[in-house]
Design a protein around this motif. Sequence first.
Motif, mmCIF file in Angstrom:
data_model
loop_
_atom_site.group_PDB
_atom_site.id
_atom_site.type_symbol
_atom_site.label_atom_id
_atom_site.label_comp_id
_atom_site.label_asym_id
_atom_site.label_seq_id
_atom_site.Cartn_x
_atom_site.Cartn_y
_atom_site.Cartn_z
ATOM 1 N N GLY A 152 -14.724 -9.184 50.826
ATOM 2 C CA GLY A 152 -15.108 -7.577 50.371
ATOM 3 C C GLY A 152 -16.500 -7.705 49.648
ATOM 4 N N ILE A 153 -17.289 -8.446 48.763
ATOM 5 C CA ILE A 153 -18.040 -9.063 48.866
ATOM 6 C C ILE A 153 -19.358 -9.096 49.586
ATOM 7 N N HIS A 154 -19.993 -7.704 50.151
ATOM 8 C CA HIS A 154 -20.590 -7.800 51.405
ATOM 9 C C HIS A 154 -22.623 -8.645 51.000
ATOM 10 N N ARG A 155 -22.840 -8.807 52.068
ATOM 11 C CA ARG A 155 -24.191 -9.546 51.945
ATOM 12 C C ARG A 155 -24.704 -8.789 51.479
ATOM 13 N N LYS A 156 -24.940 -7.025 51.610
ATOM 14 C CA LYS A 156 -25.690 -6.335 50.656
ATOM 15 C C LYS A 156 -26.011 -6.482 49.456
ATOM 16 N N TYR A 157 -25.083 -7.333 49.170
ATOM 17 C CA TYR A 157 -24.977 -7.876 46.906
ATOM 18 C C TYR A 157 -25.715 -9.120 47.095
#
Length: 369
Positions: A286-291
């Motif tokens: 749930g810690i997506h690439r956008k972060y």
Amino acid sequence: MPKAQETVLEIDLGALAHNYKTILSQVPENVKFMAVIKAYAYGNDSINIARKLEELGADYFAVAYIQEGVRLRQAGITTPIMIFHPQQENFDQLIENCLEPSLYSDRLLTDFIATAEKLGQKDYPVHIKFNTGMNRLGFSPKKVETVFERLATTSAIKVHSVFSHLAASDDWQEREFTLQQINTFRKIAARFVEEFSYEPILHVCNTSAIFNYPEAAMSMVRCGIGLYGFGNDKEIDKKLKPVGTLKTLISQIQHLEEGETVGYNRTFKATRPSRIATLPLGYADGIHRKYGNEKTGVLVHEQFAPIVGNICMDILMIDVTDIDCEEGDQVVIFGEQPHATDFAAAGKTISYELITGISQRVTRRIIQA
């Protein structure tokens, strides 16, 4: 600090109790409280959350799908449960588990009446949803008379509540529109009482409206995100406590020379000798690439460590060059700090998406009140 053992989402039931009581203090006396626990209680743990809220005295629960309600019943939850988005093929199971459907379309109303009559039901509790401006689900106000006529033809069901959903109760620039929605709903409710000579439970307030439009509480409020510590407003956030804290550990520390790179596509290049810590957490959790790529960071020993490089499926990397830490040390992804609202904003999204997206493979650890 003791070494961490695994990636966990700690769920603080004391924080949940605090939020419930804080929100309830905003609600007029004798107004019922519907706790929204869909999507695993916003990514937490719906069974343990429901048990605590049942203990605290919540009057109703709401989930999105029938299977969510069945799971709660199997866990021994006895509080009434409304299903926001029931589907016809599961109506038998819904009735078998004493779940209560939200009916929002001609097809759904007709099909549920047919099922209830087939199963010999009498006054089975249902909830009728009207669309007052959200334009997502609900009967049009223009169809009030048609809906009422259909309800009058059967004794198999009985309307326990009439409700609607506010589109922008957190946005003061949309105050006129919100008041218009509330007014439209009041008119529908008045017509129902006139037609059927009793007043069902009436509810239109979500978390933001509980704080911003307390005069619209009517006979029940529905609260979701606020229970988990988020109020769609910085000032409201200060009154609440995040229920979930996502923690992990440092798996390994790499020592880079100036000019060396990190991760897929080499998107991070060290501008000095650096220490890069690898964490066992990634976009599958749930810690997506956008972060990634220094959009945001995490806390190691209460010090900010930026996420560097592209986030991988099971792994992300942080820069700990200026932090005294070692392998096995604990890392906080979000909780009180960093706050999930701020972490999500760095990815140009909202806390709802972040917290509900935490994978079920992440261990949930219950912290008792």
